[in-house]
Motif scaffolding. Structure first.
Motif, PDB file in Angstrom:
ATOM      1  N   CYS A   1     -24.449   1.853  -9.230  1.00 16.53           N
ATOM      2  CA  CYS A   1     -24.317   2.919  -8.511  1.00 16.53           C
ATOM      3  C   CYS A   1     -23.033   2.560  -7.389  1.00 16.53           C
ATOM      4  N   PRO A   2     -21.758   3.358  -7.655  1.00 14.82           N
ATOM      5  CA  PRO A   2     -20.843   3.175  -6.731  1.00 14.82           C
ATOM      6  C   PRO A   2     -21.264   3.616  -5.453  1.00 14.82           C
ATOM      7  N   ALA A   3     -21.235   2.739  -4.396  1.00 19.03           N
ATOM      8  CA  ALA A   3     -21.564   3.035  -2.999  1.00 19.03           C
ATOM      9  C   ALA A   3     -20.453   2.210  -2.232  1.00 19.03           C
ATOM     10  N   PRO A   4     -18.926   2.543  -2.489  1.00 16.97           N
ATOM     11  CA  PRO A   4     -18.074   1.627  -1.551  1.00 16.97           C
ATOM     12  C   PRO A   4     -17.950   2.064   0.024  1.00 16.97           C
ATOM     13  N   THR A   5     -18.274   3.238   0.313  1.00 13.16           N
ATOM     14  CA  THR A   5     -18.330   3.501   2.002  1.00 13.16           C
ATOM     15  C   THR A   5     -19.441   2.612   2.519  1.00 13.16           C
ATOM     16  N   ILE A   6     -20.559   2.627   1.928  1.00 18.29           N
ATOM     17  CA  ILE A   6     -21.615   1.866   2.518  1.00 18.29           C
ATOM     18  C   ILE A   6     -21.482   0.508   2.469  1.00 18.29           C
ATOM     19  N   SER A   7     -21.029  -0.166   1.358  1.00 22.66           N
ATOM     20  CA  SER A   7     -20.525  -1.495   1.201  1.00 22.66           C
ATOM     21  C   SER A   7     -19.592  -1.897   2.058  1.00 22.66           C
ATOM     22  N   GLN A   8     -18.449  -1.005   2.173  1.00 19.73           N
ATOM     23  CA  GLN A   8     -17.192  -1.443   2.913  1.00 19.73           C
ATOM     24  C   GLN A   8     -17.878  -1.384   4.505  1.00 19.73           C
ATOM     25  N   ALA A   9     -18.936  -0.627   5.119  1.00 17.45           N
ATOM     26  CA  ALA A   9     -19.329  -0.818   6.307  1.00 17.45           C
ATOM     27  C   ALA A   9     -19.956  -2.171   6.522  1.00 17.45           C
ATOM     28  N   VAL A  10     -20.683  -2.915   5.341  1.00 14.80           N
ATOM     29  CA  VAL A  10     -21.132  -4.122   5.555  1.00 14.80           C
ATOM     30  C   VAL A  10     -20.016  -5.002   5.825  1.00 14.80           C
ATOM     31  N   TYR A  11     -19.154  -4.873   4.832  1.00 12.26           N
ATOM     32  CA  TYR A  11     -18.069  -5.817   4.984  1.00 12.26           C
ATOM     33  C   TYR A  11     -17.262  -5.685   6.313  1.00 12.26           C
ATOM     34  N   ALA A  12     -17.299  -4.644   7.049  1.00 14.47           N
ATOM     35  CA  ALA A  12     -16.581  -4.170   8.084  1.00 14.47           C
ATOM     36  C   ALA A  12     -17.440  -5.283   9.356  1.00 14.47           C
ATOM     37  N   ARG A  13     -18.485  -5.037   8.852  1.00 12.45           N
ATOM     38  CA  ARG A  13     -19.433  -5.910   9.923  1.00 12.45           C
ATOM     39  C   ARG A  13     -19.190  -7.407   9.928  1.00 12.45           C
ATOM     40  N   SER A  14     -19.005  -7.874   8.656  1.00  9.14           N
ATOM     41  CA  SER A  14     -18.983  -9.185   8.241  1.00  9.14           C
ATOM     42  C   SER A  14     -17.604  -9.701   8.640  1.00  9.14           C
ATOM     43  N   LEU A  15     -16.533  -8.920   8.591  1.00  7.67           N
ATOM     44  CA  LEU A  15     -15.011  -9.175   9.097  1.00  7.67           C
ATOM     45  C   LEU A  15     -15.085  -9.250  10.509  1.00  7.67           C
ATOM     46  N   SER A  16     -15.916  -8.360  11.230  1.00  3.50           N
ATOM     47  CA  SER A  16     -15.724  -8.478  12.646  1.00  3.50           C
ATOM     48  C   SER A  16     -16.241  -9.709  13.184  1.00  3.50           C
ATOM     49  N   SER A  17     -17.119 -10.337  12.293  1.00  2.00           N
ATOM     50  CA  SER A  17     -17.574 -11.764  13.021  1.00  2.00           C
ATOM     51  C   SER A  17     -16.961 -12.890  12.941  1.00  2.00           C
ATOM     52  N   PHE A  18     -15.482 -12.732  12.224  1.00  2.69           N
ATOM     53  CA  PHE A  18     -14.547 -13.841  11.902  1.00  2.69           C
ATOM     54  C   PHE A  18     -13.552 -13.693  13.198  1.00  2.69           C
ATOM     55  N   LYS A  19     -14.163 -13.650  14.439  1.00  2.00           N
ATOM     56  CA  LYS A  19     -13.388 -13.334  15.667  1.00  2.00           C
ATOM     57  C   LYS A  19     -12.257 -14.313  15.617  1.00  2.00           C
TER      58      LYS A  19
END
Ligand code: 6PG
Length: 508
Positions: free
Chosen positions: A303-321
């Protein structure tokens, strides 16, 4: 005291923030609770709070110091509610209850955010010893105390017993307006309104639906955070100004709990200089895993859920401070904005529409995911009811959920919210501002992954012919994976002999 000897209606295990508040909510609604936690201080804490809130009234919460004592204080068949962290602690408690003599017709309700497949396995594992029922809870500590959204699933026999209790403690919605009925003081109960507790389906279904709720929650939060980022860093607005804008937006179709709390967070200041707290909060997002599970499940069921997945990626990306800090000194962005006041006003109004449209897409993804999971696992989910129970009590509660309820009431088999007449109209109406808003943010160098992934989703869903035709050609070229043709019988496979000079088209 006679009450101390009377048997309690419900046993409660796990008195953390959620557990303690659920106990007090149950007590407000007239149930007597036998409460247990491995930490005796927590047992004392909930009893003290019960006595303080119920001064002069009858004691409603009774402490226990062991699993055996807990069972001995309950009416049979026993009804026990667990509020313990997902994973191993649930099995540890189940094992301890078996050791203490739990009976086959006793019911244990897991209210944590358990992974839905674990719930399915547990129901099977414990079925000869007791009935494991699951009912995820949403709404945080205030919801737990004054009315959460509840997503029960499992044995219908158990549900018949739990239903009146769950309907009593859940949040309530005014059936005419679709708006939450507020309950904010200890001792209060709400006797009217639609309860935000409805049976979801067999074991695991409720935890699945709660998981998707959290996936949508991740997307919703990220969308708001991107808007904040655009306003703050793109337009140079102060926290107060962003809070004022959000407050204004919260009176229209974006009216939601998450928007409301964002205003509160943005207005919070610290120190003598009244510095905005948000400027001092480390920009590394935490996550407990439910958003990730939703993204993984979306990939698994296709099931395409790119906005939900993107929100998870955004949290991961934020952790690479550290990497981001280093990169910020090397990688350049565009020049800052030089917009006039009038241009800024138009920019802000376009951003409002971008949030609204992106939000519609995020919910469309979540609901389609539940729809596909329903088919895969042979559940019968009632999507109008799911939208209904999310209208109050839970974290994603919003005015908007009423429109989703209406969409699934119009068509219970709706495959995708984007096909609903109301939502299609909204997207058609606001899409130009949405597109322009993403261009605005991109030209200012502000990342808007959730907003733009939602727009790509919208554009993909509304495109009758996607470039997957070329992709199929590529697959056939390197792997003889074959393709179907639009001008031939559906299902018939073709392959080109790409490696030969003639490149003959072979019908398979
Ligand atoms: C709710 C929340 C709740 C919790 C999340 C937070 O519905 O009440 O979703 O379940 O706050 O687990 O999850 P993260 O820590 O992953 O943000």
């Amino acid at each position: 005291m006679t009450q101390e000897n009377a048997l309690c209606d419900i046993g409660f295990i796990g008195l953390g923030v959620m557990g303690k508040n659920l106990v007090l909510n149950l007590a407000d609604n007239g149930f007597n609770i036998a409460a247990f936690d491995l930490d005796n201080e927590k047992v004392k804490g909930v009893i003290d709070q019960d006595r303080a809130e119920n001064e002069g009234g009858k004691a409603r919460v009774f402490g226990c110091s062991s699993y055996t004592e807990l069972l001995s204080k309950l009416k049979a068949p026993h009804l026990i509610v667990l509020s313990v962290p997902a994973g191993a602690p649930v099995d540890q408690v189940c094992g301890s209850l078996i050791g203490a003599g739990i009976q086959p017709d006793d019911i244990v309700i897991d209210t944590g955010n358990s992974l839905w497949v674990d719930t399915v396995a547990r129901e099977e594992k414990y079925k000869s010893q007791f009935i494991l029922f699951s009912s995820a809870v949403s709404g945080g500590e205030v919801g737990a105390r004054f009315g959460p959204a509840l997503m029960p699933s499992g044995s219908p026999y158990a549900w018949a017993r739990i239903k009146p209790i769950w309907e009593a403690i859940s949040a309530k919605v005014d059936p005419i307006t679709g708006k939450p009925i507020e309950r904010t003081a200890p001792g209060e109960t709400i006797e009217h309104g639609d309860p935000c507790a409805a049976y979801i389906g067999p074991a695991g279904a409720g935890h699945y639906v709660k998981m998707v709720h959290n996936g949508i929650e991740y997307a919703d939060m990220q969308i708001i955070c991107e808007a904040y980022h655009v306003l703050r860093n793109g337009l140079g607005m102060s926290c107060e100004e962003v809070a004022d804008t959000f407050e204004q937006w919260n009176r229209g179709p974006l009216d939601s709990y998450l928007m409301e709390i964002s205003v509160e967070v943005l207005r919070q200041t610290v120190g003598d200089n009244n510095e905005p707290l948000v400027d001092l909060i480390l920009d590394k997002a935490g996550q407990k895993g439910t958003g990730l599970w939703t993204a993984v499940s979306s990939l698994e069921v296709g099931c395409p859920a790119p906005t939900i997945s993107q929100a998870v990626y955004a949290r991961s990306l934020s952790s690479f401070k550290e990497i981001r800090q280093q990169a910020s000194t090397i990688l350049e962005g565009p020049a800052p904005s030089t917009l006039t006041e009038q241009e800024k006003t138009q920019f802000i109004s376009r951003l409002h529409d971008a949030i609204y449209c992106s939000k519609i897409c995020a919910y469309a993804q979540g609901f389609q995911l539940m729809k596909l999971a329903e088919k895969e696992h042979n559940w019968t989910l009632n999507f109008a009811n799911i939208a209904k129970i999310w209208r109050a009590g839970c974290i994603i509660r919003a005015v908007f959920l009423q429109s989703i309820t209406e969409a699934f009431t119009r068509d219970a088999d709706l495959e995708n919210l984007l096909l609903d007449e109301f939502f299609a109209k909204q997207l058609n109406l606001h899409q130009q501002n949405w597109r322009q808003s993403i261009a605005d943010a991109t030209l200012l160098g502000i990342p808007v992954g959730a907003l733009s992934s939602a727009l790509s989703y919208f554009d993909s869903v509304r495109t009758a012919v996607l470039p997957a035709n070329l992709l199929q050609g590529q697959r056939d070229f390197f792997g003889a994976h074959t393709f179907e043709r639009l001008d031939q019988t559906p299902g018939k496979k073709y392959h080109v002999q790409w490696s030969t000079k003639e490149r003959d088209l072979v019908e398979l």
